[in-house]
Write a protein that holds these residues in place. Structure first.
Motif, PDB file in Angstrom:
ATOM      1  N   THR A  51       0.723  -0.966  -0.163  1.00  0.00           N
ATOM      2  CA  THR A  51       0.136  -0.164   0.050  1.00  0.00           C
ATOM      3  C   THR A  51       0.968   1.111   0.189  1.00  0.00           C
ATOM      4  OG1 THR A  51      -0.103  -0.131   2.324  1.00  0.00           O
ATOM      5  CG2 THR A  51      -1.921  -1.003   1.339  1.00  0.00           C
ATOM      6  N   ALA A  52       2.073   0.842   0.376  1.00  0.00           N
ATOM      7  CA  ALA A  52       2.804   2.420   0.259  1.00  0.00           C
ATOM      8  C   ALA A  52       3.206   2.729  -1.244  1.00  0.00           C
ATOM      9  CB  ALA A  52       4.258   1.864   0.935  1.00  0.00           C
ATOM     10  N   ASN A  53       3.135   2.492  -2.091  1.00  0.00           N
ATOM     11  CA  ASN A  53       3.295   2.110  -3.707  1.00  0.00           C
ATOM     12  C   ASN A  53       4.582   2.430  -3.867  1.00  0.00           C
ATOM     13  OD1 ASN A  53       0.439   2.797  -5.047  1.00  0.00           O
ATOM     14  ND2 ASN A  53       0.381   5.107  -3.941  1.00  0.00           N
ATOM     15  N   LEU A  54       4.775   1.625  -3.652  1.00  0.00           N
ATOM     16  CA  LEU A  54       6.338   1.411  -3.928  1.00  0.00           C
ATOM     17  C   LEU A  54       6.940   1.353  -5.150  1.00  0.00           C
ATOM     18  CD1 LEU A  54       7.582  -0.666  -0.271  1.00  0.00           C
ATOM     19  CD2 LEU A  54       8.484   2.020  -1.427  1.00  0.00           C
ATOM     20  N   PRO A  55       8.243   1.292  -6.133  1.00  0.00           N
ATOM     21  CA  PRO A  55       8.203   0.578  -7.580  1.00  0.00           C
ATOM     22  C   PRO A  55       8.597  -1.099  -7.322  1.00  0.00           C
ATOM     23  CG  PRO A  55      10.579   1.781  -6.505  1.00  0.00           C
ATOM     24  CD  PRO A  55       9.605   2.287  -5.695  1.00  0.00           C
ATOM     25  N   PRO A  56       8.066  -1.827  -7.958  1.00  0.00           N
ATOM     26  CA  PRO A  56       7.787  -3.326  -8.143  1.00  0.00           C
ATOM     27  C   PRO A  56       9.180  -3.974  -7.877  1.00  0.00           C
ATOM     28  CG  PRO A  56       6.815  -2.212 -10.104  1.00  0.00           C
ATOM     29  CD  PRO A  56       6.884  -1.298  -9.757  1.00  0.00           C
ATOM     30  N   HIS A  57       9.882  -2.837  -9.213  1.00  0.00           N
ATOM     31  CA  HIS A  57      11.522  -4.145  -8.715  1.00  0.00           C
ATOM     32  C   HIS A  57      12.495  -3.323  -8.332  1.00  0.00           C
ATOM     33  CE1 HIS A  57       9.475  -6.059 -11.076  1.00  0.00           C
ATOM     34  NE2 HIS A  57       8.750  -5.545 -13.181  1.00  0.00           N
ATOM     35  N   GLY A  58      12.093  -2.410  -7.374  1.00  0.00           N
ATOM     36  CA  GLY A  58      13.168  -1.594  -6.416  1.00  0.00           C
ATOM     37  C   GLY A  58      13.011  -2.139  -4.740  1.00  0.00           C
ATOM     38  N   ALA A 109      13.462  -2.350  -2.303  1.00  0.00           N
ATOM     39  CA  ALA A 109      12.316  -3.018  -0.759  1.00  0.00           C
ATOM     40  C   ALA A 109      11.497  -4.044  -1.434  1.00  0.00           C
ATOM     41  CB  ALA A 109      11.257  -1.580  -0.796  1.00  0.00           C
ATOM     42  N   MET A 110      11.034  -4.388  -2.428  1.00  0.00           N
ATOM     43  CA  MET A 110       9.574  -5.180  -3.254  1.00  0.00           C
ATOM     44  C   MET A 110      10.832  -6.724  -3.780  1.00  0.00           C
ATOM     45  SD  MET A 110       7.422  -4.013  -2.706  1.00  0.00           S
ATOM     46  CE  MET A 110       5.899  -5.356  -2.685  1.00  0.00           C
ATOM     47  N   ASN A 111      11.767  -6.714  -3.291  1.00  0.00           N
ATOM     48  CA  ASN A 111      13.022  -7.447  -4.248  1.00  0.00           C
ATOM     49  C   ASN A 111      13.203  -8.413  -3.059  1.00  0.00           C
ATOM     50  OD1 ASN A 111      12.989  -7.664  -6.525  1.00  0.00           O
ATOM     51  ND2 ASN A 111      14.565  -5.850  -6.578  1.00  0.00           N
ATOM     52  N   GLY A 112      13.060  -7.594  -1.290  1.00  0.00           N
ATOM     53  CA  GLY A 112      13.941  -7.807   0.115  1.00  0.00           C
ATOM     54  C   GLY A 112      12.716  -8.359   0.094  1.00  0.00           C
ATOM     55  N   LEU A 113      11.412  -7.613  -0.040  1.00  0.00           N
ATOM     56  CA  LEU A 113      10.127  -8.402   0.672  1.00  0.00           C
ATOM     57  C   LEU A 113      10.224 -10.304  -0.155  1.00  0.00           C
ATOM     58  CD1 LEU A 113       7.983  -8.234   2.141  1.00  0.00           C
ATOM     59  CD2 LEU A 113       6.409  -7.492   0.528  1.00  0.00           C
ATOM     60  N   GLU A 114      10.069 -10.295  -1.117  1.00  0.00           N
ATOM     61  CA  GLU A 114      10.568 -11.662  -1.894  1.00  0.00           C
ATOM     62  C   GLU A 114      11.352 -12.190  -1.143  1.00  0.00           C
ATOM     63  OE1 GLU A 114      10.949 -11.928  -6.656  1.00  0.00           O
ATOM     64  OE2 GLU A 114       9.268 -10.874  -5.975  1.00  0.00           O
ATOM     65  N   GLU A 115      12.639 -12.070  -0.728  1.00  0.00           N
ATOM     66  CA  GLU A 115      13.359 -12.788  -0.506  1.00  0.00           C
ATOM     67  C   GLU A 115      13.124 -13.443   0.812  1.00  0.00           C
ATOM     68  OE1 GLU A 115      17.398 -15.228  -0.868  1.00  0.00           O
ATOM     69  OE2 GLU A 115      15.415 -13.953  -2.139  1.00  0.00           O
ATOM     70  N   PHE A 116      12.538 -12.370   1.805  1.00  0.00           N
ATOM     71  CA  PHE A 116      11.770 -12.767   3.142  1.00  0.00           C
ATOM     72  C   PHE A 116      10.808 -14.085   2.974  1.00  0.00           C
ATOM     73  CE2 PHE A 116       9.468 -10.746   6.987  1.00  0.00           C
ATOM     74  CZ  PHE A 116      10.145 -10.922   7.362  1.00  0.00           C
ATOM     75  N   GLN A 117       9.763 -13.289   2.444  1.00  0.00           N
ATOM     76  CA  GLN A 117       8.831 -14.411   2.016  1.00  0.00           C
ATOM     77  C   GLN A 117       9.213 -15.987   1.968  1.00  0.00           C
ATOM     78  OE1 GLN A 117       6.413 -12.745  -1.291  1.00  0.00           O
ATOM     79  NE2 GLN A 117       5.018 -11.934   0.331  1.00  0.00           N
ATOM     80  N   ARG A 118       9.952 -15.933   0.793  1.00  0.00           N
ATOM     81  CA  ARG A 118      10.241 -17.066   1.029  1.00  0.00           C
ATOM     82  C   ARG A 118      11.490 -17.969   2.005  1.00  0.00           C
ATOM     83  NH1 ARG A 118      15.408 -19.450  -0.858  1.00  0.00           N
ATOM     84  NH2 ARG A 118      16.578 -17.770  -0.948  1.00  0.00           N
ATOM     85  N   LEU A 119      12.620 -17.155   2.124  1.00  0.00           N
ATOM     86  CA  LEU A 119      13.178 -17.476   3.616  1.00  0.00           C
ATOM     87  C   LEU A 119      11.653 -17.894   4.763  1.00  0.00           C
ATOM     88  CD1 LEU A 119      15.890 -15.079   4.006  1.00  0.00           C
ATOM     89  CD2 LEU A 119      16.011 -17.405   3.586  1.00  0.00           C
ATOM     90  N   THR A 120      10.870 -17.201   4.761  1.00  0.00           N
ATOM     91  CA  THR A 120      10.340 -17.249   5.832  1.00  0.00           C
ATOM     92  C   THR A 120       9.175 -18.680   5.379  1.00  0.00           C
ATOM     93  OG1 THR A 120       9.148 -14.820   6.390  1.00  0.00           O
ATOM     94  CG2 THR A 120       7.828 -16.464   7.414  1.00  0.00           C
ATOM     95  N   ARG A 121       9.097 -19.180   4.066  1.00  0.00           N
ATOM     96  CA  ARG A 121       8.387 -20.402   4.323  1.00  0.00           C
ATOM     97  C   ARG A 121       9.382 -21.649   3.967  1.00  0.00           C
ATOM     98  NH1 ARG A 121       3.757 -22.292   0.174  1.00  0.00           N
ATOM     99  NH2 ARG A 121       3.101 -20.031   0.298  1.00  0.00           N
ATOM    100  N   ASP A 122      10.722 -21.713   3.882  1.00  0.00           N
ATOM    101  CA  ASP A 122      11.976 -22.106   4.194  1.00  0.00           C
ATOM    102  C   ASP A 122      11.170 -22.318   6.046  1.00  0.00           C
ATOM    103  OD1 ASP A 122      11.970 -22.227   1.479  1.00  0.00           O
ATOM    104  OD2 ASP A 122      14.421 -21.561   1.113  1.00  0.00           O
ATOM    105  N   ILE A 123      11.939 -21.522   6.220  1.00  0.00           N
ATOM    106  CA  ILE A 123      12.403 -21.580   8.155  1.00  0.00           C
ATOM    107  C   ILE A 123      10.857 -21.978   8.417  1.00  0.00           C
ATOM    108  CG2 ILE A 123      11.781 -20.353  10.187  1.00  0.00           C
ATOM    109  CD1 ILE A 123      13.754 -18.127   8.585  1.00  0.00           C
ATOM    110  N   GLN A 124       9.416 -22.517   7.732  1.00  0.00           N
ATOM    111  CA  GLN A 124       8.545 -22.889   8.396  1.00  0.00           C
ATOM    112  C   GLN A 124       8.184 -24.214   8.177  1.00  0.00           C
ATOM    113  OE1 GLN A 124       5.183 -21.010   5.913  1.00  0.00           O
ATOM    114  NE2 GLN A 124       4.066 -20.515   8.783  1.00  0.00           N
ATOM    115  N   ASP A 125       8.149 -24.440   6.840  1.00  0.00           N
ATOM    116  CA  ASP A 125       9.052 -26.021   6.143  1.00  0.00           C
ATOM    117  C   ASP A 125       9.772 -26.530   7.410  1.00  0.00           C
ATOM    118  OD1 ASP A 125       6.622 -25.284   4.202  1.00  0.00           O
ATOM    119  OD2 ASP A 125       8.431 -25.301   2.821  1.00  0.00           O
ATOM    120  N   SER A 126      10.753 -26.285   7.221  1.00  0.00           N
ATOM    121  CA  SER A 126      11.780 -26.844   7.851  1.00  0.00           C
ATOM    122  C   SER A 126      11.160 -26.833   9.355  1.00  0.00           C
ATOM    123  CB  SER A 126      13.400 -25.971   8.576  1.00  0.00           C
ATOM    124  OG  SER A 126      13.455 -25.579   7.423  1.00  0.00           O
ATOM    125  N   VAL A 127      10.989 -25.809   9.954  1.00  0.00           N
ATOM    126  CA  VAL A 127      10.187 -26.099  11.365  1.00  0.00           C
ATOM    127  C   VAL A 127       8.979 -26.958  11.507  1.00  0.00           C
ATOM    128  CG1 VAL A 127       9.042 -25.226  13.312  1.00  0.00           C
ATOM    129  CG2 VAL A 127      10.882 -23.796  12.047  1.00  0.00           C
TER     130      VAL A 127
END
Lengths: 715, 121
Positions: A349-356, A358-376
């Motif tokens: 909702t902050a209207n950030l550029p889609p490939h900036g 912050a958004m790339n970092g968020l994508e990575e963050f999502q992936r990591l979260t999911r990996d951690i979740q699976d491992s746990v």
């Protein structure tokens, strides 16, 4: 040298963990024997498991366990050395013994009621197996005679008296320096011995060392040692590995002859040994005859039989972790997922550029979260094998109780399921297995009359299917007696007498509370013993149970469970202004209706054409009671839901909002269980949303005819 | 006197107990899970004595002793066999395979230490 109790408690705890593994291996191998597919290694595994349990139990003074394991082992040893054959009856006894052994292990670990009194009957059965080659008489009279269980303490002084007599008690005498304080020989019984000791070459080959033996003699008393080198050949003739030396020892000691000889325990037969007492007075010396001559016995033939190396068993490295810590970690990861969702939402909702960045970092963050979740989640996952093994015991007990021959087949033992799920499945599965044996399978006579083998088959299987765990219990019995079931349901007033039910609807009557009562259990040829209880237990795990039955060839109960109880991939939807979550794995596709695709088949029941097939439409908002059914379906949005039994339905909704992982928050007992609602979750914006159970909704909506029934009884 | 010991037993409990008995007495304890593993472990160390169980998967105690004795550097390494039975034929068989001595399970730590010092110095 005494220690804290701590290390022993640790070892004791790990002993019990090891016992569980050994018992599992025992069950596996017995199963292989039962299937008639054993080789010698299978029997060895069985033997070793019992043997290792006995060995460990002895160290902890678990007498009852040791005694039973020892007798069990004796019979297995006979089997191992081909002194008896394992027929089906024998394997049955072995299974019972294995069950009893695990009872004893658990009793030793947890206390509780003492199962040891059953030992006697089983031991008698074991002895009967040995038949004419029965265990030696003294073994029966005094089972522990050749194996004394002994509590192990690390207090080194305490146990000398309790020890087996095999080890040389080397430290029996006070140290030499104290000898001066002792009374003179006559009063004390100090005797003098002369000992000739000639090692064989074989003594050296077994890694023994004369020097160490002589040193041990010295510890017994005052020793004069002379070495006889007369047999040493000239250097050019000397074979370095031959034995040429011998020794004469004059030993003054108060130790018994047996004690002196025990120094040579390890080398008995590998040397010539001659021990005689010599009188202290010169005139008596000649009168004394050799009292304990030891002549070399023939060296045993080197006939060691190394075991043939089998396929290596993988060794698992394990760490024991307190379950509370894992729970905490799971909860924290759950919070992390929510937090990540909220962050995504605010960044979007902050209207950030889609490939900036912050958004790339968020994508990575999502992936990591999911990996951690699976491992746990993997931390909590366990193979269902232990559960299945418990069931094989239930089968044995149940089939004995009703005099039926039943064979259990298991499939997918290695399928991993959340530990909590496994624990909570034990009761419902036990129930179902008992039902299968008691009601599902016919009596042997009926089976033969029906042209089936007398031995009934029950199959227990586990598999992963589309993100869920499917556990099936099936039998090859007579199937459900539908007319009978229908009649009982009508008699009990569960359905109207004129109800027209399909086969599968009749089968599902078994799940109605109040369908079965104790009175109808024994003469009911179908099923239904407390199946409503089973169903409730499965639902509490977020699962579903379905039933299929073919008359004459058997019945199959299928349980579908979520992989984990903690998270779920969900589709966030909106209907009648409510935000709801649908488990994504049930959504086949999303649809937008065109008016011409929808047709009415009867009032209030519409179908939609999806790729040539007609699919019933279920109006979610109406089913949940948010609003009245709609009249127009043009342009409506729906989710095509895959139903467990293979049917599909179009779930009508207003809008699809998002697709995300949600953390499942159970609805506690404060909420009555509402049809179609599985749980709740907290969305990224902090809003609470209900998680739907679409299959439940569709089942409820499927037949208007059945609505009163379901509303009244099934939910 | 610090001796280095290799203990070969398929039971974790037994390995733990051996370690618990010997380490406080100043021994260095290496462990292996079965005969084959024992041979692997032996590759990197020269223990003063070896303790081995008999009933083990993959390679049993007799096979293990044979294999150890075949190695030049371990031909005279003292080997104690752990056995639950004190049956004479078991002892004879262990010795025929080249074992130096035996220890009856369940063992007393002090006796185990003594027996090791007896064969390994």
């Amino acid at each position: 040298m005494s220690f804290e109790t701590d290390p022993m408690a640790e070892i004791r705890a790990s002993f019990f963990v090891e016992c569980e593994e050994l018992l599992e291996a025992l069950q596996d191998s017995l199963q292989i024997m039962d299937d008639g597919a054993e080789d010698s290694e299978t029997i060895n595994v069985v033997f070793r498991a019992v043997h290792s349990i006995k060995g460990g139990a002895g160290a902890f003074g678990l007498d009852a366990l040791v005694r039973f394991a020892h007798r069990f082992e004796t019979v297995l040893d006979a089997l191992r050395t081909d002194r008896m054959q394992a027929d089906a009856a024998a394997v049955k006894v072995f299974f019972q013994c294995a069950d009893h052994l695990s009872d004893l292990v658990r009793h030793s670990r947890d206390g509780g009621s003492d199962p040891a009194e059953q030992s006697g009957a089983l031991l008698a059965r074991l002895d009967a197996l040995l038949g004419t080659e029965a265990a030696p008489a003294e073994d029966i009279a005094e089972p522990e005679i050749d194996f004394q269980p002994m509590g192990l303490t690390l207090d080194l002084a305490a146990l000398d008296d309790a020890l087996p007599a095999d080890l040389p008690p080397l430290n029996a005498l006070p140290p030499l320096c104290d000898l001066a304080d002792l009374p003179p020989p006559e009063a004390d019984g100090l005797k003098t011995y002369r000992l000739h000791f000639t090692p064989d070459t074989k003594l050296y080959e077994t890694g023994n060392e004369p020097f160490l033996l002589l040193r041990a003699l010295e510890e017994l008393g005052a020793a004069q040692i002379t070495c006889d080198t007369t047999r040493l050949p000239k250097q050019q003739d000397l074979i370095p590995e031959h034995s040429y030396l011998s020794w004469t020892v004059k030993l003054e000691t108060d130790a018994e002859e047996a004690k002196i000889l025990s120094v040579f325990d390890f080398v008995e037969g590998l040397c010539s040994l001659d021990l005689q007492p010599i009188a202290v007075t010169p005139d008596a010396a000649s009168a004394s005859a050799p009292r304990t001559p030891k002549t070399p016995t023939a060296p045993p033939s080197p006939s060691a039989a190394p075991a043939t190396a089998k396929a290596p068993t993988p060794i698992k490295n394990v760490v024991r972790v307190d379950l509370d810590r894992i729970e905490r970690l799971v909860n924290l990861v759950g919070e992390l997922v929510i937090n990540q969702a909220m962050l995504s939402q605010s960044l979007e909702t902050a209207n950030l550029p889609p490939h900036g960045d912050a958004m790339n970092g968020l994508e990575e963050f999502q992936r990591l979260t999911r990996d951690i979740q699976d491992s746990v989640m993997m931390l909590r996952a366990q193979p269902v094998k232990s559960l299945f093994q418990r069931m094989s015991r239930i089968i044995r007990e149940a089939s004995t109780a009703v005099n039926k021959e039943v064979r259990l087949h298991t499939e997918g033992d290695a399928t991993e399921v959340d530990k909590t799920v496994i624990e909570r499945l034990a009761d419902p599965l036990t129930h179902m297995i008992r039902n299968a044996v008691d009601h599902g399978l016919e009596t042997p006579a009926d089976r033969i009359a029906a042209g089936k083998p007398a031995e009934g088959q029950v199959k227990l299987s586990a598999s992963h299917r589309s993100g869920r765990v499917i556990i099936e219990v099936s039998d090859d019995g007579a199937g459900i007696n539908r007319p009978r079931v229908l009649q009982i349901a009508i008699d009990k007033g569960l359905i109207p007498a004129d109800a027209q039910l399909s086969d599968s609807e009749i089968d599902n009557l078994l799940f109605l509370p109040g369908f079965s009562t104790a009175g109808s259990v024994s003469d009911l040829s179908g099923r239904g013993v407390g199946m409503d209880v089973v169903r409730t237990a499965i639902q509490a795990l977020g699962g579903r149970i379905t039933i299929t039955s073919v008359p004459g060839s058997g019945t199959c109960f299928s349980i579908s469970l979520p992989l984990t109880l903690a998270v779920l991939d969900g589709m966030v939807i909106d209907t009648a202004g409510e935000t709801l979550v649908v488990p994504l794995n049930l959504v086949v596709e999303t649809l937008t209706f065109q008016a011409q695709d929808v047709s009415m088949i009867r009032p209030g029941q519409h179908v939609v054409r999806v790729r040539g097939a007609f699919v019933p439409i279920v109006d979610l908002a109406a089913e949940l009671g948010y609003r009245a059914p709609q009249n127009s379906y043009d342009g409506a949005v729906a989710l095509l839901i895959a139903h467990e039994n293979g049917n599909r339905a179009a779930l009508l909704i207003d809008n699809i909002l998002d697709q995300r992982q949600v953390v499942i928050k159970g609805l506690d007992d404060g909420f009555s269980r509402a049809a179609g609602i599985a749980a709740a979750t907290i969305l990224g914006d902090g809003q609470i949303a209900l998680i739907l159970d679409p299959s439940d909704i569709i089942t409820n909506a499927a037949q208007p005819l059945q609505k009163p029934l379901r509303a009244g009884a099934l939910t | 006197m610090s001796l280095s010991i290799l203990a070969v037993d398929d039971s974790r409990t037994m390995r733990d107990m051996i370690r618990l008995a010997l380490q406080p007495a100043g021994f260095t304890v290496h462990t292996a899970d079965d005969g084959l593993h024992g041979i692997d472990v032996l590759d990197g160390i020269t223990p003063d004595a070896i303790i081995t169980d008999i009933n083990m998967p993959r390679m049993d105690g007799f096979g293990f002793i044979d294999a150890v004795r075949e190695q030049e550097q371990h031909r005279a390494t003292p080997i104690l066999v752990l056995t639950t039975e004190a049956a004479p034929e078991l002892k004879a068989r262990a010795r025929a395979a080249g074992a130096t001595g035996w220890i009856v399970k369940p063992f007393d730590p002090a006796k185990l230490v003594k027996a090791l010092q007896m064969v390994a110095g």
